[in-house]
Design a protein around this motif. Structure first.
Motif, mmCIF file in Angstrom:
data_model
loop_
_atom_site.group_PDB
_atom_site.id
_atom_site.type_symbol
_atom_site.label_atom_id
_atom_site.label_comp_id
_atom_site.label_asym_id
_atom_site.label_seq_id
_atom_site.Cartn_x
_atom_site.Cartn_y
_atom_site.Cartn_z
ATOM 1 N N GLY A 175 25.073 -5.114 -4.581
ATOM 2 C CA GLY A 175 25.175 -3.728 -6.097
ATOM 3 C C GLY A 175 24.227 -3.741 -7.245
ATOM 4 N N LEU A 176 23.870 -4.505 -7.051
ATOM 5 C CA LEU A 176 22.532 -4.603 -8.250
ATOM 6 C C LEU A 176 21.797 -3.630 -7.871
ATOM 7 N N ARG A 177 21.645 -3.689 -6.393
ATOM 8 C CA ARG A 177 19.744 -2.902 -6.340
ATOM 9 C C ARG A 177 20.150 -1.413 -6.169
ATOM 10 N N GLN A 178 21.584 -1.571 -5.462
ATOM 11 C CA GLN A 178 22.127 -0.035 -5.705
ATOM 12 C C GLN A 178 22.142 0.998 -6.941
ATOM 13 N N GLU A 179 22.619 -0.184 -8.087
ATOM 14 C CA GLU A 179 22.672 0.348 -8.878
ATOM 15 C C GLU A 179 21.570 0.758 -9.849
ATOM 16 N N LEU A 191 19.915 4.160 -11.248
ATOM 17 C CA LEU A 191 20.259 4.595 -12.421
ATOM 18 C C LEU A 191 19.104 5.793 -12.332
ATOM 19 N N SER A 192 17.266 4.818 -11.533
ATOM 20 C CA SER A 192 16.277 5.283 -11.252
ATOM 21 C C SER A 192 16.946 6.763 -10.836
ATOM 22 N N ALA A 193 17.112 7.264 -10.247
ATOM 23 C CA ALA A 193 17.396 8.699 -9.617
ATOM 24 C C ALA A 193 17.460 9.223 -10.629
ATOM 25 N N GLU A 194 18.766 9.124 -11.311
ATOM 26 C CA GLU A 194 19.348 9.470 -12.183
ATOM 27 C C GLU A 194 18.468 10.299 -13.388
#
Length: 135
Positions: free
Chosen positions: A45-49, A53-56
């Motif tokens: 979950g942390l990796r996906q978050e 955030l990086s993409a945003e």
């Protein structure tokens, strides 16, 4: 005094030996697979978050630069300015405020791919160039 020094050296040597033994007993394959299921889920979950955030963050105005200048020769103080607000792709806006003796005018020009369709002043071009990351 000598006894205290020898005791300190002996204690340090024992600690070093214990640390090496503990390190050697750690399984070399100890990674995410050896974690409990709930911790693996949290890690995923942390990796996906972080990826989200990086993409945003690529679409946020992260590249900023201000150029201050005197728009008119008879005025000083660098009261006029151009501000570039751009994202990672070089898309955004350049805001310019030109201050005269009796008034101030403000302009906004869109920027796409580090360039603009509108005619840019040298100061606006400088602001965009200053905001662009160095590679």
């Amino acid at each position: 005094m000598l006894a205290l020094t020898l005791l300190s050296l002996l204690t340090a040597a024992v600690a070093l030996v214990l640390a090496v033994l503990g390190w050697r007993r750690t399984p070399s394959g100890a990674g995410a697979d050896s974690l409990p299921a709930d911790l693996r889920a949290d890690l995923l979950g942390l990796r996906q978050e972080v990826a989200t955030l990086s993409a945003e963050s690529r679409q946020t105005f992260r590249h900023l630069a201000v150029v201050r200048y005197d728009a008119f020769g008879d005025m000083g103080g660098h009261l006029s300015w151009s501000l570039a607000l751009l994202d990672d792709a070089g898309d955004g806006v350049v805001l310019t405020s030109i201050h005269g003796r009796s008034d101030a005018r403000t302009y906004a020009k869109s920027v796409s791919g580090w360039a603009s369709d509108a005619q840019l002043s040298p100061e606006e071009e400088e602001a965009i160039a200053s905001a662009r990351p160095k590679r």
